[in-house]
Design an enzyme around this catalytic site. Structure first.
Site, short mmCIF file in Angstrom:
data_model
loop_
_atom_site.label_atom_id
_atom_site.label_comp_id
_atom_site.label_asym_id
_atom_site.label_seq_id
_atom_site.Cartn_x
_atom_site.Cartn_y
_atom_site.Cartn_z
N ASP A 92 0.86 -1.19 0.00
CA ASP A 92 0.00 0.00 0.00
C ASP A 92 0.89 1.24 0.00
O ASP A 92 1.90 1.32 0.72
CB ASP A 92 -0.91 0.00 1.24
N HIS A 102 -11.20 -7.05 -13.02
CA HIS A 102 -11.89 -5.96 -12.32
C HIS A 102 -13.22 -6.46 -11.74
O HIS A 102 -14.17 -6.71 -12.46
CB HIS A 102 -12.15 -4.77 -13.26
N GLY A 119 -15.38 3.85 4.15
CA GLY A 119 -14.32 4.74 3.69
C GLY A 119 -13.60 4.23 2.46
O GLY A 119 -12.51 4.69 2.13
N HIS A 156 -12.21 -1.17 -7.14
CA HIS A 156 -11.73 -2.51 -7.55
C HIS A 156 -11.48 -3.32 -6.27
O HIS A 156 -10.71 -2.91 -5.41
CB HIS A 156 -10.45 -2.31 -8.37
N HIS A 198 -10.36 -5.34 -3.21
CA HIS A 198 -9.03 -5.59 -2.66
C HIS A 198 -9.13 -5.93 -1.20
O HIS A 198 -10.02 -5.45 -0.50
CB HIS A 198 -8.10 -4.38 -2.86
P1 AMP Z 1 -9.78 1.46 0.30
O1 AMP Z 1 -9.97 2.69 1.11
O2 AMP Z 1 -10.15 0.20 1.04
O3 AMP Z 1 -10.44 1.55 -1.06
O4 AMP Z 1 -8.21 1.30 0.09
C1 AMP Z 1 -7.54 1.82 -1.00
C2 AMP Z 1 -6.06 1.75 -0.65
O5 AMP Z 1 -5.31 1.85 -1.86
C3 AMP Z 1 -5.57 2.86 0.28
O6 AMP Z 1 -5.03 2.26 1.46
C4 AMP Z 1 -4.49 3.57 -0.56
O7 AMP Z 1 -3.39 3.99 0.23
C5 AMP Z 1 -4.12 2.51 -1.57
N1 AMP Z 1 -3.59 3.01 -2.84
C6 AMP Z 1 -4.15 3.94 -3.66
N2 AMP Z 1 -3.40 4.11 -4.76
C7 AMP Z 1 -2.35 3.25 -4.65
C8 AMP Z 1 -1.22 2.96 -5.48
N3 AMP Z 1 -1.01 3.59 -6.64
N4 AMP Z 1 -0.33 2.02 -5.04
C9 AMP Z 1 -0.52 1.41 -3.85
N5 AMP Z 1 -1.58 1.63 -3.04
C10 AMP Z 1 -2.47 2.54 -3.42
ZN ZN Z 2 -10.07 -2.32 -11.79
#
Ligand code: AMP
Ligand code: ZN
Length: 117
Positions: free
Chosen positions: A31, A47, A95, A100, A102
């Protein structure tokens, strides 16, 4: 792949990320804004929208493979034995920022409460 999706771009190598693990269905990378010493994202290569629309039975195999990838990544990053937490944010109250699907993998320290304020 979905146009404009940041995690699809990482899957396709259009945006770089620090890769920890990859197999035919999933990738795991660090992250960009870590909330713990180990903070990884387990992401399906296809996706899938993480939304309250829910999953279908067709997603079952892929969802299972994400947990397999999470365990591999926990092992690789050294937290398999010390413990870790998996989190999936879904929808506005969680939040969630990236639509996508994860799984967050957090570890490397004694984690605080499951739910923040
Ligand atoms: P969520 O709030 O569950 O949608 O988590 C999205 C996560 O993606 C957050 O913890 C961000 O810090 C992380 N994130 C966003 N863009 C990137 C990126 N380019 N590379 C790595 N992590 C990312
Ligand atoms: Zn995607």
């Amino acid at each position: 792949m979905k146009e404009g999706c940041i995690f699809c771009k990482i899957v396709q190598g259009e945006i770089s990320a620090e890769m920890i693990y990859e197999d035919d269905k999933s990738i795991v990378f660090k992250d960009i804004n870590p909330q713990a010493p180990v903070h990884l994202l387990v992401v399906p290569k296809t996706h899938i929208e993480a939304s309250t629309d829910g999953f279908t039975s067709y997603d079952a195999e892929l969802l299972g493979s994400l947990f397999f990838a999470a365990e591999k990544a926990a092992e690789i990053s050294g937290v398999k034995n010390t413990g870790f937490r998996l989190i999936i944010n879904t929808g506005p109250d969680s939040g969630q920022e990236v639509p996508h699907l994860h799984i967050h993998l957090l570890g490397g320290k004694k984690l605080g409460r499951l739910v923040g304020d």
